[in-house]
Design a protein around this motif. Structure first.
Motif, PDB file in Angstrom:
ATOM      1  N   LYS A  11       1.194  -0.617  11.354  1.00 12.31           N
ATOM      2  CA  LYS A  11       1.589  -1.678  10.105  1.00 12.31           C
ATOM      3  C   LYS A  11       1.227  -0.817   8.883  1.00 12.31           C
ATOM      4  O   LYS A  11       0.341  -0.683   8.157  1.00 12.31           O
ATOM      5  N   TRP A  12       2.107   0.450   8.625  1.00 12.73           N
ATOM      6  CA  TRP A  12       2.027   1.167   7.654  1.00 12.73           C
ATOM      7  C   TRP A  12       1.979   0.558   6.144  1.00 12.73           C
ATOM      8  O   TRP A  12       2.610  -0.712   6.351  1.00 12.73           O
ATOM      9  N   GLY A  13       1.270   1.082   5.330  1.00 11.62           N
ATOM     10  CA  GLY A  13       1.305   0.457   4.056  1.00 11.62           C
ATOM     11  C   GLY A  13       2.614   0.195   3.114  1.00 11.62           C
ATOM     12  O   GLY A  13       2.517  -0.671   2.242  1.00 11.62           O
ATOM     13  N   THR A  14       3.297   0.988   3.629  1.00  8.24           N
ATOM     14  CA  THR A  14       4.540   1.045   2.751  1.00  8.24           C
ATOM     15  C   THR A  14       5.541  -0.127   3.182  1.00  8.24           C
ATOM     16  O   THR A  14       6.815  -0.518   2.811  1.00  8.24           O
ATOM     17  N   ASP A  59      -7.529  -2.698   7.399  1.00  9.49           N
ATOM     18  CA  ASP A  59      -7.728  -2.486   5.877  1.00  9.49           C
ATOM     19  C   ASP A  59      -7.889  -1.042   5.519  1.00  9.49           C
ATOM     20  O   ASP A  59      -7.355  -0.532   4.539  1.00  9.49           O
ATOM     21  N   ASP A  60      -8.660  -0.335   6.146  1.00 17.78           N
ATOM     22  CA  ASP A  60      -9.247   0.990   5.954  1.00 17.78           C
ATOM     23  C   ASP A  60      -7.908   1.870   6.296  1.00 17.78           C
ATOM     24  O   ASP A  60      -8.002   2.775   5.674  1.00 17.78           O
ATOM     25  N   TYR A  61      -7.485   1.671   7.559  1.00 18.97           N
ATOM     26  CA  TYR A  61      -6.667   2.967   8.200  1.00 18.97           C
ATOM     27  C   TYR A  61      -5.116   2.743   7.497  1.00 18.97           C
ATOM     28  O   TYR A  61      -4.347   3.600   7.424  1.00 18.97           O
ATOM     29  N   PHE A  62      -4.596   1.354   7.339  1.00 21.06           N
ATOM     30  CA  PHE A  62      -3.199   1.336   7.148  1.00 21.06           C
ATOM     31  C   PHE A  62      -2.900   0.250   5.927  1.00 21.06           C
ATOM     32  O   PHE A  62      -1.830   0.891   5.458  1.00 21.06           O
ATOM     33  N   MET A  63      -3.512  -0.755   5.722  1.00 24.03           N
ATOM     34  CA  MET A  63      -2.964  -1.531   4.658  1.00 24.03           C
ATOM     35  C   MET A  63      -2.620  -0.902   3.402  1.00 24.03           C
ATOM     36  O   MET A  63      -1.527  -1.232   2.788  1.00 24.03           O
ATOM     37  N   LYS A  64      -3.370  -0.146   2.902  1.00 24.13           N
ATOM     38  CA  LYS A  64      -2.747   0.336   1.508  1.00 24.13           C
ATOM     39  C   LYS A  64      -2.435   1.642   1.241  1.00 24.13           C
ATOM     40  O   LYS A  64      -2.437   2.391   0.617  1.00 24.13           O
ATOM     41  N   ARG A  65      -2.207   2.108   2.487  1.00 26.21           N
ATOM     42  CA  ARG A  65      -1.793   3.804   2.936  1.00 26.21           C
ATOM     43  C   ARG A  65      -0.426   3.876   3.156  1.00 26.21           C
ATOM     44  O   ARG A  65       0.235   3.161   3.964  1.00 26.21           O
ATOM     45  N   GLN A  66       0.253   4.971   2.963  1.00 24.19           N
ATOM     46  CA  GLN A  66       1.453   5.426   3.555  1.00 24.19           C
ATOM     47  C   GLN A  66       1.275   6.091   4.890  1.00 24.19           C
ATOM     48  O   GLN A  66       0.228   5.666   5.616  1.00 24.19           O
ATOM     49  N   MET A  67       2.239   6.619   5.228  1.00 22.13           N
ATOM     50  CA  MET A  67       2.362   7.199   6.739  1.00 22.13           C
ATOM     51  C   MET A  67       1.244   8.333   6.967  1.00 22.13           C
ATOM     52  O   MET A  67       0.151   8.168   6.825  1.00 22.13           O
ATOM     53  N   THR A  68       1.954   9.250   7.260  1.00 25.61           N
ATOM     54  CA  THR A  68       1.114  10.830   7.628  1.00 25.61           C
ATOM     55  C   THR A  68       0.312  11.044   6.099  1.00 25.61           C
ATOM     56  O   THR A  68      -0.641  11.753   6.242  1.00 25.61           O
TER      57      THR A  68
END
Length: 270
Positions: free
Chosen positions: A45-48, A96-105
């Motif tokens: 669940k990428w943040g984007t 929350d840490d790995y995906f929620m507010k972050r883009q892909m690679t």
């Protein structure tokens, strides 16, 4: 008996922009399902990803587990949505840490995230733990993208005695290199889980780059797909040296060839 195929994808259109990988991430499960196989599909669940537009919702009964990576607890959140105009449900692995507010690679500045290795490990374990909770037993797992590259190792070691995966065959789809940098010096330590011991990784370079990651995936896979048009020939030669069945690049007309490959990798029991 209907074969069950689990797709573990890094990218699926329309949840991320169209690329060679994301389009195949949608089309292959769809063609497989239309051919009569039972499928499940997972992606990060990428943040984007726009949850409202994509109509994602949390699956409370599957969420709430904590996964320990490098001595730190990371809560697992599972969301689900249906791809419009298809019968395909997609399960999303979130945290929350790995995906929620972050883009892909890469981040907003085009820099790769320093913990991409941990993100791949969390994603892999999150998928496998969720499949167990679903009480679903895949005959074949097809892994697509570097985010899914830890799956073959875990299936053949850490999860090999789990009823859900004891007889599962694993296929790795190869695409062009998607990582500019390696995954850091702590990747081997972080990957340790149950029988997936760090000493199993001694044959690989200390710093895991894209090619080392894919070599590890090949070593623990039952079949390889040359999925992209620009796959590193050295990786294909490496796979060939292991005498693993390889499905060569099919271009856009790949539906029936995948079905035949599934049957080659996991033939019906007499």
């Amino acid at each position: 008996m209907t074969k069950k195929i689990l797709f573990i994808n890094q990218e699926i259109s329309p949840y991320v922009p169209d690329t060679e990988m994301s389009v195949m991430g949608r089309q292959i499960p769809q063609k497989t399902q239309e051919s009569g196989y039972e499928i499940r599909t997972f992606m990060p669940k990428w943040g984007t990803i726009n949850e409202r537009r994509g109509q994602l919702h949390e699956v409370i009964r599957l969420s709430g587990m904590n996964l320990i990576i490098d001595d730190t607890d990371h809560p697992l959140i599972i969301k689900v949505a249906s791809i419009p105009n298809t019968r395909i449900q997609v399960y999303f692995i979130d945290n929350d840490d790995y995906f929620m507010k972050r883009q892909m690679t890469v981040d907003e500045n085009g820099e790769e995230y320093s913990d991409n290795g941990e993100r791949a490990i969390f994603f892999a374990r999150g998928v496998l733990e969720t499949v167990k909770k679903l009480r679903w037993t895949p005959d074949i797992i097809l892994c697509q993208g570097w985010m899914a590259a830890v799956i073959p190792l875990y299936i053949k070691t850490a999860y090999h005695e789990e009823p859900s995966f004891a007889n599962t065959k694993v296929i790795t789809s190869l695409f062009k290199n998607q990582l500019k940098h390696d995954l850091g010096e702590n990747f081997k330590r972080c990957v340790e889980f149950r029988e997936a011991k760090a000493e199993l990784l001694e044959q690989y370079n200390e710093k895991f780059d894209f090619n080392e990651l894919e070599k590890m995936a090949i070593d623990y896979s039952d079949g390889i797909v040359e999925a992209g048009a620009d796959v590193d020939q050295a990786l294909l030669e490496y796979a060939a040296s292991k005498s693993i069945p390889i499905l060569r690049y099919q271009g856009e007309d790949f539906g029936e060839s995948y079905n035949q490959f599934y049957e080659q990798i996991c033939p019906d029991q007499e």
